[in-house]
Design an enzyme around this catalytic site. Structure first.
Site, PDB file in Angstrom:
ATOM      1  N   LYS A 104      59.565  55.166  62.752  1.00 57.38           N
ATOM      2  CA  LYS A 104      58.994  56.485  62.963  1.00 57.38           C
ATOM      3  C   LYS A 104      58.358  57.005  61.678  1.00 57.38           C
ATOM      4  O   LYS A 104      57.205  57.465  61.682  1.00 57.38           O
ATOM      5  CB  LYS A 104      60.095  57.434  63.433  1.00 57.38           C
ATOM      6  CG  LYS A 104      59.597  58.699  64.080  1.00 57.38           C
ATOM      7  CD  LYS A 104      60.771  59.588  64.504  1.00 57.38           C
ATOM      8  CE  LYS A 104      61.505  59.024  65.708  1.00 57.38           C
ATOM      9  NZ  LYS A 104      62.780  59.708  65.966  1.00 57.38           N
ATOM     10  N   ARG A 138      64.874  64.219  62.016  1.00 54.07           N
ATOM     11  CA  ARG A 138      64.774  63.170  63.036  1.00 54.07           C
ATOM     12  C   ARG A 138      65.245  61.827  62.527  1.00 54.07           C
ATOM     13  O   ARG A 138      64.895  61.398  61.440  1.00 54.07           O
ATOM     14  CB  ARG A 138      63.306  63.017  63.476  1.00 54.07           C
ATOM     15  CG  ARG A 138      62.583  64.299  63.678  1.00 54.07           C
ATOM     16  CD  ARG A 138      61.085  64.096  63.822  1.00 54.07           C
ATOM     17  NE  ARG A 138      60.719  63.327  65.007  1.00 54.07           N
ATOM     18  CZ  ARG A 138      59.490  62.933  65.255  1.00 54.07           C
ATOM     19  NH1 ARG A 138      58.504  63.189  64.390  1.00 54.07           N
ATOM     20  NH2 ARG A 138      59.227  62.251  66.350  1.00 54.07           N
ATOM     21  N   GLY A 182      65.913  57.001  71.818  1.00 52.57           N
ATOM     22  CA  GLY A 182      66.931  57.954  72.236  1.00 52.57           C
ATOM     23  C   GLY A 182      68.357  57.610  71.849  1.00 52.57           C
ATOM     24  O   GLY A 182      69.292  58.284  72.256  1.00 52.57           O
ATOM     25  N   MET A 237      69.691  57.494  68.786  1.00 50.13           N
ATOM     26  CA  MET A 237      70.232  58.274  67.681  1.00 50.13           C
ATOM     27  C   MET A 237      69.797  59.725  67.821  1.00 50.13           C
ATOM     28  O   MET A 237      69.232  60.098  68.825  1.00 50.13           O
ATOM     29  CB  MET A 237      69.798  57.662  66.371  1.00 50.13           C
ATOM     30  CG  MET A 237      70.499  56.354  66.101  1.00 50.13           C
ATOM     31  SD  MET A 237      69.991  55.612  64.590  1.00 50.13           S
ATOM     32  CE  MET A 237      68.266  55.460  64.860  1.00 50.13           C
ATOM     33  N   ARG A 287      54.433  54.378  68.375  1.00 46.06           N
ATOM     34  CA  ARG A 287      55.135  53.110  68.158  1.00 46.06           C
ATOM     35  C   ARG A 287      54.608  52.104  69.165  1.00 46.06           C
ATOM     36  O   ARG A 287      53.990  52.473  70.165  1.00 46.06           O
ATOM     37  CB  ARG A 287      56.643  53.282  68.312  1.00 46.06           C
ATOM     38  CG  ARG A 287      57.050  53.703  69.704  1.00 46.06           C
ATOM     39  CD  ARG A 287      58.535  54.004  69.779  1.00 46.06           C
ATOM     40  NE  ARG A 287      58.826  54.734  71.001  1.00 46.06           N
ATOM     41  CZ  ARG A 287      59.841  55.552  71.156  1.00 46.06           C
ATOM     42  NH1 ARG A 287      60.683  55.782  70.180  1.00 46.06           N
ATOM     43  NH2 ARG A 287      60.037  56.168  72.300  1.00 46.06           N
ATOM     44  N   HIS A 317      64.060  58.586  80.373  1.00 42.69           N
ATOM     45  CA  HIS A 317      64.944  57.676  79.655  1.00 42.69           C
ATOM     46  C   HIS A 317      65.229  56.424  80.488  1.00 42.69           C
ATOM     47  O   HIS A 317      65.107  55.299  80.012  1.00 42.69           O
ATOM     48  CB  HIS A 317      66.247  58.399  79.319  1.00 42.69           C
ATOM     49  CG  HIS A 317      67.260  57.523  78.648  1.00 42.69           C
ATOM     50  ND1 HIS A 317      68.258  56.868  79.342  1.00 42.69           N
ATOM     51  CD2 HIS A 317      67.394  57.156  77.355  1.00 42.69           C
ATOM     52  CE1 HIS A 317      68.973  56.159  78.495  1.00 42.69           C
ATOM     53  NE2 HIS A 317      68.481  56.310  77.285  1.00 42.69           N
ATOM     54  N   SER A 363      68.510  11.193  73.384  1.00 44.42           N
ATOM     55  CA  SER A 363      68.428  12.540  73.954  1.00 44.42           C
ATOM     56  C   SER A 363      69.688  13.280  73.551  1.00 44.42           C
ATOM     57  O   SER A 363      70.801  12.818  73.818  1.00 44.42           O
ATOM     58  CB  SER A 363      68.304  12.460  75.475  1.00 44.42           C
ATOM     59  OG  SER A 363      68.278  13.758  76.003  1.00 44.42           O
ATOM     60  N   CYS A 379      68.531  17.491  76.074  1.00 43.00           N
ATOM     61  CA  CYS A 379      68.685  17.767  77.501  1.00 43.00           C
ATOM     62  C   CYS A 379      69.858  18.685  77.790  1.00 43.00           C
ATOM     63  O   CYS A 379      70.218  18.906  78.927  1.00 43.00           O
ATOM     64  CB  CYS A 379      68.803  16.471  78.288  1.00 43.00           C
ATOM     65  SG  CYS A 379      70.272  15.526  77.854  1.00 43.00           S
ATOM     66  N   TYR A 404      60.455  16.221  72.697  1.00 44.00           N
ATOM     67  CA  TYR A 404      60.427  17.106  73.870  1.00 44.00           C
ATOM     68  C   TYR A 404      61.746  17.849  74.024  1.00 44.00           C
ATOM     69  O   TYR A 404      62.760  17.468  73.437  1.00 44.00           O
ATOM     70  CB  TYR A 404      60.127  16.312  75.146  1.00 44.00           C
ATOM     71  CG  TYR A 404      61.231  15.349  75.545  1.00 44.00           C
ATOM     72  CD1 TYR A 404      62.316  15.789  76.308  1.00 44.00           C
ATOM     73  CD2 TYR A 404      61.199  14.016  75.154  1.00 44.00           C
ATOM     74  CE1 TYR A 404      63.342  14.924  76.651  1.00 44.00           C
ATOM     75  CE2 TYR A 404      62.219  13.140  75.493  1.00 44.00           C
ATOM     76  CZ  TYR A 404      63.288  13.600  76.252  1.00 44.00           C
ATOM     77  OH  TYR A 404      64.301  12.753  76.583  1.00 44.00           O
TER      78      TYR A 404
HETATM   79  P1  ADP Z   1      63.588  60.108  69.457  1.00 44.56           P
HETATM   80  O1  ADP Z   1      63.676  59.069  68.421  1.00 44.56           O
HETATM   81  O2  ADP Z   1      64.791  60.199  70.306  1.00 44.56           O
HETATM   82  O3  ADP Z   1      62.310  60.043  70.225  1.00 44.56           O
HETATM   83  P2  ADP Z   1      62.429  62.235  67.917  1.00 44.56           P
HETATM   84  O4  ADP Z   1      62.852  62.346  66.522  1.00 44.56           O
HETATM   85  O5  ADP Z   1      61.141  61.587  68.160  1.00 44.56           O
HETATM   86  O6  ADP Z   1      63.590  61.525  68.718  1.00 44.56           O
HETATM   87  O7  ADP Z   1      62.402  63.704  68.470  1.00 44.56           O
HETATM   88  C1  ADP Z   1      62.815  64.124  69.730  1.00 44.56           C
HETATM   89  C2  ADP Z   1      61.740  64.979  70.375  1.00 44.56           C
HETATM   90  O8  ADP Z   1      61.401  66.110  69.579  1.00 44.56           O
HETATM   91  C3  ADP Z   1      60.455  64.248  70.592  1.00 44.56           C
HETATM   92  O9  ADP Z   1      59.915  64.637  71.827  1.00 44.56           O
HETATM   93  C4  ADP Z   1      59.590  64.710  69.467  1.00 44.56           C
HETATM   94  O10 ADP Z   1      58.233  64.630  69.793  1.00 44.56           O
HETATM   95  C5  ADP Z   1      60.039  66.135  69.295  1.00 44.56           C
HETATM   96  N1  ADP Z   1      59.839  66.580  67.912  1.00 44.56           N
HETATM   97  C6  ADP Z   1      60.337  66.001  66.824  1.00 44.56           C
HETATM   98  N2  ADP Z   1      59.940  66.620  65.714  1.00 44.56           N
HETATM   99  C7  ADP Z   1      59.147  67.641  66.105  1.00 44.56           C
HETATM  100  C8  ADP Z   1      58.428  68.645  65.416  1.00 44.56           C
HETATM  101  N3  ADP Z   1      58.415  68.704  64.093  1.00 44.56           N
HETATM  102  N4  ADP Z   1      57.737  69.533  66.146  1.00 44.56           N
HETATM  103  C9  ADP Z   1      57.742  69.446  67.502  1.00 44.56           C
HETATM  104  N5  ADP Z   1      58.402  68.530  68.210  1.00 44.56           N
HETATM  105  C10 ADP Z   1      59.107  67.620  67.525  1.00 44.56           C
HETATM  106 MG    MG Z   2      60.610  60.196  69.629  1.00 42.49          MG
END
Ligand code: ADP
Ligand code: MG
Ligand code: MG
Length: 900
Positions: free
Chosen positions: A26, A96, A105, A107, A350, A466, A789, A856, A876
């Site tokens: 990220k 984040r 999702g 963490m 990503r 999810h 083999s 094999c 093979y």
């Molecule tokens: P995950 O790894 O579970 O996707 P994120 O860190 O991406 O968690 O964040 C969870 C949600 O919050 C995502 O929808 C993300 O776009 C939103 N989000 C994260 N940071 C911000 C921010 N600075 N402003 C607005 N929305 C945010």
């Molecule tokens: Mg995210």
């Protein structure tokens, strides 16, 4: 001092996409987006190294980290002309998580950090939007309580539901500023009840606590489960991203959403995603309201209103950005964005998770769009995932009773018993049941249940929920948002279409079309398989041409040959259709069990002398000969390796009294006598007992009979003009003398038959290398053997001295505790077993440079093992018919990896 903090903002970018190990996926991609001019709110990333250090220090922040964080915040404050914790102009940030490899999702993340009782008033005044300010505050209290103090979200959600009820509000968006203000008070109360602590008002305390909590979220059970399933190291740790908040909850000109540059389920090239107006963060994924589609091209029905129509300016920006990102990364992207009062902000990009089908289609399309090379396309499809594509599909002719419909979120078909909670899914799956996990929606806490289930069904959420994302990632069929289905958790019932099903009842889901059926539906071969096997025309299966292209490219690249393990004409036919280039292992013992044969086999076993045995064997020979003829015919022009009888004879003994009586009548030996002799055949350690070539050494007439059957079959077919390439393989050789003994019989019979029939033919005699001694003595053995083999099942058992059939009691624990990285019966143990293989190859080829070497064992269809076989320069690999395509692709990938 060590550098822990990497900034991205209008002044510059310290990170880039290549730094994912340090900054997490990220963080690295936020930096990259900022670098290439895509609007990202300013922020910084705390490196994974800080997290690793934090754990090393027993959950203490490393020295100097917070100083760097302060500098980072100062930089944002200047940039935004706001201040963290300020009462008038508060800066709000998100904290984040983000690991090296995306763990969707798994963490934690906290949004709206920096709000407190005073700054919320400032925010309300400044934006003239108190509703928005209190909405943000209540979200913050819930997330902070949950992430930092482990307070179960349910407490807050109950309070929210109660408030909605009181206010007569259908959705959270119907709540007024006043409602939300009350709710904030209630949330703070809940916070205090659950944590015994007042909600912290100091923004710096909030920030420090949140950073540490995000570090710790690396170690939650669900994250650890996810890593173990996906073979991700526990040592990497997570980065933490501090990002200026942008707000999708400021009204109807604001929104939050997720988007894919192409369809992650089918791979179709269409911009695709979902958004919610007046919402924040995870709202789309969590399924609180039903999201709207982003683009007209991506909607499933005409009456859906899209972002393209509602906020056309922002949509246009988003469109330009997605194109830019896909081109830049040269792969399908999964993006998160927020629109604040009409202005678009990107929050994440990503590489998108996708189904096998989508992976193939996207890879092939991108080659044709000149975006990637063929080699890259080959590397982009996970061989194991082809399984998903080649196997399950409901038989179109099967009778079905419709239970409901939903969104076809991840393709494939599955039947199983309904489990309404993940733990039950795990328990039932362990009992060997096929399970469909049915939930209103799933959350990361359900991950273990999703892995255990054969398929997933949810009543809420869309194709980016999810459930959908995870199901595609782990390759399971999924139907999401089947809204007509009512799930009654407390009474363990699922109701739809006037039908009531109980938990434990059978249900079927077709994730390719989104239909749910009552009961279990027969499955037939997938579209691609149907085409391969000639049951369907290529033009009727849209995916086939993509598959075929990719496989052709893979075949062009690979060096390893691919053979199959097959004992029947039908399997041989199937394998050949799948692309097998010969048979690497034809076991003959299965042929002994069929029909009357087993009686003749038993007669042979109980014969008192060699004459008697010969008489019995004479009855078996024509049947074996017919088997070989049929198989040779199917494999015309390709080599067929036939292994002489391998298992200990007692495996063929009668089991029941009736069987003993039948045999007694047939061969005229009293039942008691038969049973006594049967008893004598029992062995203490049958796997190390009288089996393999030891049978042929003690009873040469068995080898003789089998050789006769093989070579007569070959001669008969050659006479008819069929090209046959027989290779006779002697099992379980440890001593050169054993092989020599057997080879003499085989060659003598071959000569005899060529003389008798007057038909010359070519053949090879070789051996399995499956006893460690054979690997060590390979130079001597290769003096006789024309091919090797590797029988890696036995070789693994014997190298480890552990019986595969009994290893279940301890081996899983070994793997869990890291004694061995992988189960050596699934993927070759390179260090030990692999070393023996290396010795075998080297010594064997020293004696006989043209020695053909294959494998094999079950490992022949395992991509990691195939890679190793390529490194060892084997000729093979041989695997079961349905794994042949997997092996073809894996072999191409192995070659490409070694070229690097
Ligand atoms: P995950 O790894 O579970 O996707 P994120 O860190 O991406 O968690 O964040 C969870 C949600 O919050 C995502 O929808 C993300 O776009 C939103 N989000 C994260 N940071 C911000 C921010 N600075 N402003 C607005 N929305 C945010
Ligand atoms: Mg995210
Ligand atoms: Mg064996």
């Amino acid at each position: 001092m060590k550098k822990y903090v990497y900034c991205f903002d209008s002044q510059g970018t310290e990170g880039n996409a290549k730094m994912r190990n340090l900054l997490g996926g990220k963080g690295a991609n936020l930096a990259e987006m900022n670098r290439i001019g895509i609007p990202v709110p300013p922020g910084f990333t705390i490196s994974t190294a800080a997290c690793v250090e934090y754990f090393k220090l027993n959950n203490k922040l490393p020295y100097g980290l917070m100083n760097q964080v302060q500098e980072g915040i100062l930089r944002i404050e200047k940039n935004m002309a706001r201040k963290l914790g300020d009462y008038k102009n508060p800066l709000l940030v998100s904290v984040r998580s983000g690991a090296r490899i995306s763990m969707p999702g798994m963490m934690d993340t906290v949004l709206n950090l920096g709000l407190n009782d005073k700054s919320v008033i400032g925010l309300a005044k400044e934006t003239e939007n108190p509703r928005f300010a209190y909405d943000s505050y209540r979200r913050f209290i819930q997330m902070f309580g949950n992430v930092v103090f482990g307070i179960n979200g349910v407490h807050f959600e109950k309070a929210l539901d109660k408030k909605k009820e009181e206010a007569g509000a259908a959705y959270d968006t119907d709540l007024t500023a006043e409602d939300l203000k009350n709710l904030v008070e209630r949330f703070k109360q809940i916070f205090k009840e659950q944590s015994n602590k007042a909600f912290p008002q100091d923004a710096w305390e909030q920030l420090t606590d949140a950073i540490m909590a995000v570090f710790r979220s690396w170690n939650t059970k669900r994250a650890a489960d996810y890593r173990s399933v996906n073979k991700i190291s526990d040592d990497w740790g997570t980065a933490v991203n501090i990002v200026t908040m942008v707000f999708g909850n400021m009204g109807d000109d604001s929104a939050t959403g997720v988007a894919f540059t192409r369809d992650p389920a089918t791979g179709e090239k269409r911009f695709f995603g979902e958004f919610l107006k007046n919402a924040q963060g995870e709202d789309v994924v969590a399924g609180i309201r039903t999201p709207q589609p982003i683009s007209k091209a991506g909607r499933s029905s005409e009456d859906q209103i899209t972002l393209e129509e509602e906020l056309p300016e922002a949509y246009k920006d988003l469109e330009a950005i997605y194109k830019k990102l896909e081109k830049h990364y040269r792969d399908m992207q999964d993006m998160e964005f927020t629109i604040q009062k009409g202005k678009l902000w990107m929050l994440q990009t990503r590489t998108g998770k996708r189904t096998a089908m989508a992976a193939i289609r996207i890879a092939v399309d991108m080659v044709e769009e000149d975006l990637i090379t063929r080699e890259e396309a080959i590397m982009r499809v996970e061989p194991d995932k082809l399984d998903q594509l080649l196997h399950e599909r409901f038989d179109p002719k099967a009778k079905k009773r419709l239970f409901g419909v939903g969104i076809n979120a991840s393709p494939g078909a599955a039947s199983g018993v309904i489990a309404l909670d993940p733990d039950k899914a795990v328990t039932w799956a362990k009992e060997g049941k096929s399970v469909i996990l049915v939930r209103t929606e799933t959350s990361p806490d359900d991950f273990h249940g999703m892995v255990a289930a054969k398929g997933i069904l949810t009543s809420r959420g869309g194709s980016t929920s999810h459930a959908a994302v995870v199901a595609r990632g782990i390759g399971k069929p999924c139907i999401a948002g089947a809204e007509k289905i009512e799930i009654d958790y407390s009474n363990h019932l699922v109701v739809s279409n006037g039908i009531t099903l109980k938990e434990g009842d059978e249900i079927s889901i077709d994730g390719s079309v989104g239909e749910i059926y009552v009961g279990s539906v027969l499955t037939g071969s997938s579209e691609i398989t149907a085409v391969i096997l000639g049951q369907m025309k290529p033009e009727e299966a849209s995916m086939y041409s993509y598959y075929d292209k990719l496989m052709t490219w893979a075949d062009d690249v690979r060096r390893l040959g691919i053979r199959t393990n097959s004992d029947t004409p039908h399997d041989s036919w199937t394998a050949r259709k799948f692309g097998a280039e010969g048979i690497g292992l034809c076991r003959t013992e299965h042929m002994f069990f069929e029909g009357d044969r087993i009686l003749a086999v038993r007669e042979m076993i109980f014969a008192s002398d060699s004459e008697g045995r010969k008489k019995a064997l004479d009855k078996i020979r024509p049947m074996q000969q017919k088997d070989f003829e049929d198989i040779f015919k199917e494999m015309e022009g390709l080599p067929v390796t036939i292994r002489l009888l391998d298992p200990p004879l007692h495996e063929f003994l009668p089991h029941t009294n009736e069987e003993y009586e039948e045999l007694s009548k047939r061969i005229g030996i009293p039942v008691e006598e038969l049973m006594r002799r049967g008893q004598q055949l029992k062995e203490v350690n049958p796997m190390l007992g009288h089996r393999g070539c030891r049978l042929g050494v003690v009873h040469p007439e068995i080898t003789e009979m089998q050789s006769r059957a093989i070579f007569t079959a070959a001669a008969n077919l050659i006479k008819k003009g069929v090209k046959v390439i027989p290779e006779v393989m002697v099992p379980l050789v440890g001593l050169k003398a054993e092989l020599d003994d057997q080879e003499q019989i085989i060659r003598r019979v071959a000569e005899e038959i060529q003389r008798e029939t007057n038909i010359p033919f070519e053949y090879k005699v070789g051996t399995m290398i499956e006893v460690p001694r054979a690997a060590l003595m390979a130079d001597k053995i290769a003096e006789t053997a024309e091919f090797f083999s590797f029988g890696t099942n036995d070789l693994t058992q014997m190298t480890f001295g552990m019986s595969r059939d009994d290893a279940g009691k301890f081996l899983p624990l070994y793997v869990e505790r890291g004694f061995c990285r992988v189960d050596p019966f699934q993927s070759i143990d390179r260090d030990g077993v692999g070393q023996l293989m290396g010795i075998g190859v080297e010594k064997g080829r020293k004696t006989r440079p043209e020695l053909k070497i294959g494998i094999c064992g079950e490992h022949g269809g395992n991509p990691q093992s195939i890679e190793f076989c390529d490194e060892l320069n084997l000729d093979y690999v041989s695997c079961s018919p349905y794994r042949v395509p997997i092996a073809r692709l894996a072999a191409a990938q192995a070659k490409l990896k070694h070229q690097k």
